[in-house]
Design a protein around this motif. Structure first.
Motif, PDB file in Angstrom:
ATOM      1  N   HIS A   1      17.046  30.751  13.917  1.00 50.78           N
ATOM      2  CA  HIS A   1      17.658  31.745  12.735  1.00 50.78           C
ATOM      3  C   HIS A   1      16.861  31.487  11.778  1.00 50.78           C
ATOM      4  O   HIS A   1      16.926  30.346  10.807  1.00 50.78           O
ATOM      5  CB  HIS A   1      19.183  31.412  12.416  1.00 50.78           C
TER       6      HIS A   1
ATOM      7  N   HIS B   1      14.402  33.886   8.259  1.00 54.95           N
ATOM      8  CA  HIS B   1      14.220  34.881   7.789  1.00 54.95           C
ATOM      9  C   HIS B   1      12.690  34.936   7.533  1.00 54.95           C
ATOM     10  O   HIS B   1      12.252  34.253   6.484  1.00 54.95           O
ATOM     11  CB  HIS B   1      15.007  35.351   6.540  1.00 54.95           C
TER      12      HIS B   1
ATOM     13  N   LYS C   1      20.950  42.467  14.905  1.00 48.71           N
ATOM     14  CA  LYS C   1      21.661  41.550  14.145  1.00 48.71           C
ATOM     15  C   LYS C   1      23.055  42.010  13.198  1.00 48.71           C
ATOM     16  O   LYS C   1      22.591  43.380  12.658  1.00 48.71           O
ATOM     17  CB  LYS C   1      20.785  40.706  13.156  1.00 48.71           C
TER      18      LYS C   1
ATOM     19  N   HIS D   1      25.780  32.072  13.121  1.00 49.71           N
ATOM     20  CA  HIS D   1      26.199  30.967  12.214  1.00 49.71           C
ATOM     21  C   HIS D   1      27.492  29.944  12.860  1.00 49.71           C
ATOM     22  O   HIS D   1      28.234  31.122  13.653  1.00 49.71           O
ATOM     23  CB  HIS D   1      26.893  31.107  10.869  1.00 49.71           C
TER      24      HIS D   1
ATOM     25  N   ASP E   1      18.351  29.169   8.959  1.00 45.84           N
ATOM     26  CA  ASP E   1      18.488  29.987   8.221  1.00 45.84           C
ATOM     27  C   ASP E   1      17.441  29.923   6.967  1.00 45.84           C
ATOM     28  O   ASP E   1      17.695  30.516   5.875  1.00 45.84           O
ATOM     29  CB  ASP E   1      19.968  29.996   7.682  1.00 45.84           C
TER      30      ASP E   1
ATOM     31  N   ASN F   1      16.852  29.843   2.950  1.00 52.37           N
ATOM     32  CA  ASN F   1      17.922  29.646   1.920  1.00 52.37           C
ATOM     33  C   ASN F   1      17.846  28.668   1.186  1.00 52.37           C
ATOM     34  O   ASN F   1      17.036  27.743   1.509  1.00 52.37           O
ATOM     35  CB  ASN F   1      19.094  29.750   2.847  1.00 52.37           C
TER      36      ASN F   1
HETATM   37 ZN   LIG Z   1      20.366  34.318   7.833  1.00 54.67          ZN
END
Ligand SMILES: [Zn+2]
Length: 601
Positions: free
Chosen positions: A79, A81, A172, A230, A324, A327
């Motif tokens: 996961h 970006h 997604k 998640h 993720d 973030n």
């Molecule tokens: Zn994400």
């Protein structure tokens, strides 16, 4: 989730040939499932040719003695970006595949094209969802990337087909009304969720769902999701949660590291002081790793997610390691090592945690060519000192990373990071450049594009990164606030590059891109007018590396003053600013705007 703009080509050619061949001898081998006693691994033409003890190989084959070290499949972060320098950073830390869960579709296509041409061997391999599915105004629409949203189940198949046409590897979907954090946000209905999942399956694509609450997780699984992007941290998992997931044969990417950040803990802080990792982290990464999300009205707790992981393990649900990144509290590559640590803290054995970053995601996402060390698989490999199958923190003690048998040049990367940090520290000791005290950069009243300090304004386009955008600058009559002149910037953005730009650049130091200390100033202010389009201010800092921070402004028919605090540019305090740009793009087409009275205040 912060998005960055890339101003230089993402692809360093690591060499178009992947015919690197070698044998690694006497390594403890974690093959993706289990630990083998010391063994040899023979790599030929970018693939694993053989695995065994005392392998007979050609006498001139390069030999690497790995006694005491552990060889693992390259790690898979399930996961992320991806954007800017993400894939380079990932590979430095042993992540050779990133499963992106939402990025700019143009960026995805650009990278995939390069990968197909066997370029990008120094970048993690990218698999991507491309654009995400969300409701108008829903989560995912707040990052400045254009997202085609959905309002009804009837739109689902066309939406999915458009993603398939763009090259998305999987679909997604976002189900999150922000109630997990005490907020409100529009989200997709359960009917649209179900229609999207069905539409994805109809095209042979996995449907992966972002959820906020335990309720969302239940709904997504019930609707047929293949996996959750998640775990939830709004409530303790009910006793039958994991059994429900298991009964539906779904997988889960818990992303404990980002849930820690959501709960108010800077998940990555300990990574920044780990001597095995810190020398490879940029100044911006260190800043982000020490960050958490702003305090939410309701504080979720990552403890609930950790309980969820323990339950999923007991119910034999596939658990995948994902961060993720980027973030708050995370960075590409480095954070996978934190996620592995947190998975072990939640009850996975180190071997189970390592499988969660190798064979388990390879199986879940049908990546049949990787995730295990077996003859015929890609030679995406990670060699570390010591035994991470006993002590998970040992994954950080990296000796070498290979993608398709090509070793990543970690030493050069480390040296470039060190140099940027030294320049940044040196700039912090400097006085502001002479002429900067008054704060005026340019009012263009002398009819030239000169600046009161630094290099003067010069043209900057994406041609240095292989783009075809063009630009022109000229002094025009009629400045802001009754002034005589202004600087006009026009041109044509070519839409081919995801980060296309054309505009003007000013370096505040004597040399282009030489960082200077402007920490006595707090804001960039300027007047702008133009054709009504949105434009960008880009700020480069020495600590930020190759990727500038950006803010947007509108240029309408009348002069309007804009003032942006330095801190809005990735939190910089201004101590090592190396360039400031006003540019058009990345949207394709003609542009024309003017700036005047540029000041640092
Ligand atoms: Zn994400």
């Amino acid at each position: 989730m912060a998005f960055y703009l890339l101003l230089s080509a993402p692809a360093f050619l690591a060499g178009a040939n992947n015919s690197h061949s070698f044998v690694i001898r006497n390594a403890r081998v974690f093959d993706g499932h289990k630990v083998l006693s010391p063994a040899d691994v023979w790599v030929e033409d970018g693939k694993i040719k053989a695995l065994g003890t005392s392998l007979k190989v050609p006498s001139d084959l390069k030999t690497i003695d790995a006694s005491g070290d552990t060889l693992l499949p390259g790690l898979i972060d399930s996961h992320t970006h991806a954007w800017g320098d993400a894939l380079k950073e990932a590979e430095i830390f042993g992540v050779t595949t990133e499963l992106d869960m939402f990025t700019d579709a143009k960026y995805m296509r650009q990278i995939k094209k390069e990968q197909a041409e066997d370029k990008d061997l120094d970048l993690a391999d990218l698999r991507s969802a491309g654009t995400l599915a969300t409701a108008p105004g829903g989560h995912g629409t707040e990052y400045g990337i254009q997202v085609p949203t959905l309002s009804s189940p009837a739109e689902a198949q066309a939406w999915v087909d458009a993603r398939v046409a763009e090259g998305s590897d999987y679909i997604k979907i976002v189900i999150d009304d922000a109630s997990a954090y005490g907020g409100h946000r529009p989200t997709l209905s359960n009917e649209t969720l179900k229609a999207l999942i069905d539409a994805a399956h109809k095209r042979g694509k996995l449907a992966v769902v972002h959820i906020g609450t335990q309720r969302d997780a239940h709904d997504a699984i019930a609707a047929g999701a293949d996996g959750l992007a998640h775990l939830f941290s709004d409530s303790a998992p009910t006793p039958d949660f994991a059994r429900f997931v298991a009964a539906h044969h779904a997988f889960v990417v818990p992303t404990l590291t980002v849930l820690e950040g959501v709960g108010g803990t800077a998940s990555g802080a300990s990574l920044t002081t780990d001597a095995r990792l810190a020398p490879y982290l940029t100044g911006d990464d260190i800043g982000n790793l020490k960050r958490s999300f702003p305090k939410f009205p309701t504080a979720p707790s990552e403890k609930y997610a950790e309980q969820g992981v323990a339950q999923l393990k007991a119910a034999r649900v596939p658990v995948l390691a994902g961060t993720d990144a980027p973030n708050p509290g995370t960075s590409h590559g480095a954070s996978i090592h934190r996620e592995l640590e947190l998975l072990v803290r939640s009850g996975l054995t180190p071997v189970e945690a390592l499988a969660a970053a190798t064979s388990v995601p390879a199986t879940a996402f049908h990546l049949d060519d990787r995730g295990t060390i077996r003859p015929g698989k890609r030679a995406d490999l990670l060699l570390v000192k010591g035994d991470p199958t006993k002590d998970i923190l040992r994954t950080r003690d990296i000796v070498s990373v290979w993608k398709l048998g090509v070793e990543d040049d970690r030493a050069s990367y480390r040296a470039s990071i060190e140099k940027a940090k030294q320049e940044s520290a040196k700039a912090a000791q400097m006085a502001p450049p002479s002429g900067a005290e008054m704060g005026l950069v340019s009012d263009f009243e002398d009819g030239s594009p000169k600046t009161r300090f630094g290099t003067g304004w010069m043209l900057s386009t994406d041609s240095i990164a292989g783009g075809k955008s063009t630009g022109e600058m000229k002094i025009v009559e009629g400045g802001a606030d009754g002034g005589k002149h202004a600087l006009d910037i026009s041109g044509v953005i070519d839409g081919a590059l995801p980060f296309a730009w054309a505009g003007v650049m000013f370096s505040p130091g004597a040399e282009p891109f030489g960082p200077v200390n402007l920490s006595s100033k707090k804001n960039i202010s300027f007047f702008a007018k133009g054709d009504g389009q949105t434009y960008r201010v880009l700020v480069f800092t020495a600590s930020g590396g190759r990727i500038p921070a950006q803010q947007t402004f509108a240029a309408g028919a009348d002069w309007k003053k804009t003032s942006i605090p330095f801190s809005a540019f990735n939190g910089t305090d201004g101590h090592d600013i190396s360039a400031i740009l006003f540019v058009g793009g990345p949207a394709a087409g003609k542009f024309d705007f003017q700036v005047d009275d540029v000041r640092l205040e």
